[in-house]
Motif scaffolding. Structure first.
Motif, PDB file in Angstrom:
ATOM      1  N   LYS B 145      39.366  43.623  45.400  1.00  0.00           N
ATOM      2  CA  LYS B 145      40.389  44.653  45.215  1.00  0.00           C
ATOM      3  C   LYS B 145      39.686  45.958  44.892  1.00  0.00           C
ATOM      4  N   SER B 168      42.714  44.434  48.859  1.00  0.00           N
ATOM      5  CA  SER B 168      43.907  44.981  48.216  1.00  0.00           C
ATOM      6  C   SER B 168      43.566  46.302  47.545  1.00  0.00           C
ATOM      7  N   VAL B 250      39.576  45.060  39.455  1.00  0.00           N
ATOM      8  CA  VAL B 250      39.121  45.506  40.779  1.00  0.00           C
ATOM      9  C   VAL B 250      37.608  45.353  40.903  1.00  0.00           C
TER      10      VAL B 250
END
Lengths: 99, 579
Positions: B145, B168, B250
């Protein structure tokens, strides 16, 4: 020296005057057989900027050009110098000498 | 004596070193140091041939340590670590000794002194190498991510790029709407594309992708963790004072926070006089006029542009912007073409220092001259003067170098200050990310040519105009570069971290928490070892700075690769034959 924004329009209107490609390199002045310092580099600059007084102060010089096109042949920006000088004379004939 | 088998290679660097250091004398001085079994010199140690020779020596002579005395490790640490690896030697048993930047280049007036210093530096390097042990890189799984901060053209394009690779995206924008500067523009150079429509198209693309989550009115307020595995806190402002914090995990972060337009000070080139406006203000005026652009109900006919406002400032000013803002010549020339189109009767005078319509934008410059623009050049120490004059006009006086230095007066309807780009004020973001900024206060990349979107904070990338002045095309190019760099970590699925980090001896540690207080990365926490409270190093957080080592009252912390024993032996190496 005051810029007169409409002067260039007056000159352009009379016929084809186009010196916007001129980059002030001075080759024209260097090769001029008459050794005229004003023509055409400085002269065109005054016209483009609209400094009318300077142009009218130099009417004699404008008429001493031989139109030999030595400058034109050497101009790196391909300005049609002789044509422009003719256009200016046309303007002066009309406006100054009232011909 | 040592039973280690170390190879030492001393580089001439084609004269960079050997012009000031007697390389052969250095070799003779160190060849009999304990542990050294081979000592050679080479014209260029980094050349393929010499690397091959090193690999061969390691294999044939069964070396278990390597020292190369050459340039800064910034340049070739990884070159020789890899050479060691190729030969089957653990890369962490290699030591680079810098005898160029820190020796030959700094002592060009003292050949004997430089040679003596090189010998000592290498002795210390050998001493460190004797105590090296094989280390393995720490492997961290990456989270697939990404966080993209900034919803201008660069951020939007980066978000779409990441999403299309299958990662993502959390896209955050500080203001209530995405689009940034470009979203407010109509026709843009060089193709006349409409900026607002470009942004609308990008926003449509964002909406189509389910793996992009967009937050507006949102800011990044906290970041912890490391490359591949960051924890971020996003603060979203709602109605009134309502604020929601969202946390996310992330693998990388892309910063695309853009620029601010330079705001002239009161009186700077007449700023404050009615009719003296900045380039963005003029563009807005052009974009919002259907017919002939007008000001105070009067058609705009005579325009003066003053270039380099807020850029290329004199160094004697306070906090000068020394850089060229790069986009503004093109943008001003383009604006003059737009005006010429809307009002063919206009007269436009460009007062410039240098026209930098680089590359294909040069054509715009030619077009504008053909369309009737006149260019006047002023000297940097002789700027044009702007004053109010009668009849609602503004008088600009300039010494035009192209009219042979004559002073020219122009009475204009408006004066456009061609303002440059300045870094956006986002001090909080700088604090959160600990990102370095340059002297010009834009974010800094690691290497302007070879690593243009990476920062010294691993896993954090920069793109667009937050890094320095760029036009939209250049911003998008750098955004896609950031996508590639980011994806190269996240798609691999793991990252390798240097194992050169702190380690705690649980027998000695009695958890006084002195080390916790000094750790700048909050990488030390309380752990337990056989029922005893001890300090534990978070391997993804520790950067190996060594700050905790000297504060430990029990000397329980050691830095792998730079242990106390190694440092002491290096000092002994430096001082050999002195005492």
């Amino acid at each position: 020296m005051l810029v007169n924004p409409d002067f260039v329009d007056e000159v352009k209107r009379s016929e084809e005057f186009n010196a916007s490609a001129c980059m002030n390199c001075g080759v024209c002045t260097a090769v001029c057989p008459m050794g005229i310092e004003l023509l055409p580099r400085k002269l065109f600059r005054y016209v483009l900027l609209g400094i009318k007084d300077r142009v009218l102060e130099n009417v004699e010089t404008i008429y001493s050009c031989l139109l030999c096109r030595m400058c034109e042949a050497n101009c790196p920006a391909k300005v049609r110098i002789a044509e422009n000088v003719r256009t200016l004379r046309y303007y002066i004939n009309k406006k100054v000498f009232k011909l | 004596m040592s039973d280690r088998r170390i190879g030492v290679y001393i580089c001439h660097c084609g004269g960079n070193i050997s012009d000031y250091v007697d390389v052969e004398r250095v070799r003779e001085a160190v060849q009999n140091e304990p542990g050294v079994v081979v000592a050679r010199t080479a014209m260029f140690t980094c050349s393929d041939a010499t690397q091959q020779e090193i690999v061969q020596d390691i294999k044939e002579r069964n070396l278990d340590g390597l020292v190369v005395a050459s340039c800064s490790p910034k340049l070739h640490l990884f070159t020789f670590r890899n050479a060691a690896r190729r030969a089957g030697l653990n890369p962490y048993q290699y030591t680079q000794v810098n005898i160029r930047e820190q020796c030959s280049w700094t002592h060009t007036d003292d050949r004997d002194g430089a040679t003596e210093k090189a010998i000592r530096l290498i002795r210390a390097g050998i001493a460190r190498t004797i105590l090296t042990e094989p280390l393995e890189p720490i492997i961290i799984d990456t989270v697939p991510k990404v966080l993209v901060a900034g919803g201008g053209i660069a951020g939007l394009r980066a978000a779409i790029g990441m999403a299309d690779i299958g990662i993502s995206v959390f896209l955050i924008e500080k203001s209530p709407a995405v689009g940034g500067w470009i979203g407010r523009l109509e026709k843009m150079y060089p193709h006349g594309r409409n900026g607002r429509q470009l942004i609308d198209k990008l926003v449509d693309e964002v909406k189509k992708r389910e793996n992009i989550t967009l937050f507006t009115n949102a800011e990044l307020v906290e970041k912890s963790g490391n490359i591949g595995d960051f924890n971020v806190k996003i603060r979203v402002s709602g109605q009134g004072d309502k604020k929601d914090d969202i946390t996310a995990n992330v693998g990388s972060i892309i910063i695309a926070t853009g620029f601010d337009s330079y705001q002239p000070g009161a009186g700077e080139y007449g700023y404050g006089i009615d009719g003296v406006i900045t380039l963005p203000e003029f563009k807005e005026l052009l974009d919002s006029s259907d017919g002939i652009p007008a000001r105070n109900g009067k058609a705009i006919k005579d325009v003066v542009y003053i270039y380099c406002v807020g850029s290329r400032q004199q160094p004697d000013r306070e906090n000068p912007n020394l850089y060229c803002s790069r986009y503004c010549c093109n943008a001003a020339v383009h604006a003059s073409l737009l005006l010429a189109e809307k009002n063919p009767k206009s007269h436009q005078y460009h007062l410039f220092r240098d026209v930098r319509t680089y590359g294909r934008y040069e054509l715009l410059y030619s077009q504008s001259r053909e369309a009737g623009s006149t260019y006047l050049r002023f000297g940097e120490d002789d700027p044009p003067a702007v004053e109010r004059c009668s009849g609602g006009k503004i008088k600009v006086t300039v010494k035009d170098l192209l009219t042979f230095g004559e002073e020219v007066e122009i009475k204009a309807d408006i004066v456009v200050l061609v303002t440059g780009m300045v870094p956006r004020k986002n001090g909080e973001l700088v604090d959160v990310l600990k990102l370095p900024v340059g002297r010009d206060r834009f974010f800094n990349e690691i290497h302007p040519k070879l690593r243009p979107v990476e920062t010294v904070v691993d896993g954090v990338f920069i793109c667009g105009a937050c890094q320095g002045p760029k036009n939209s095309a250049e911003s998008v190019a750098s955004a896609l570069a950031a996508v590639t760099q980011s994806a190269s970590i996240l798609k691999k699925g793991y990252v390798e971290l240097d194992p050169l980090m702190a380690s705690v001896n649980p027998q000695l540690c009695d958890w006084c928490d002195e080390c916790v207080k000094v750790c700048p990365y909050s990488a030390i926490e309380k752990g337990e070892e056989q029922g005893k409270e001890v300090a534990r190093i978070n391997k993804t957080g520790c950067k190996g700075c060594g700050g905790c080592v000297p504060v430990c009252p029990r000397e329980a912390i050691d830095l792998k690769g730079y242990t106390d024993a190694q440092i002491k032996s290096m000092i002994d190496g430096f001082l050999k034959e002195t005492f």
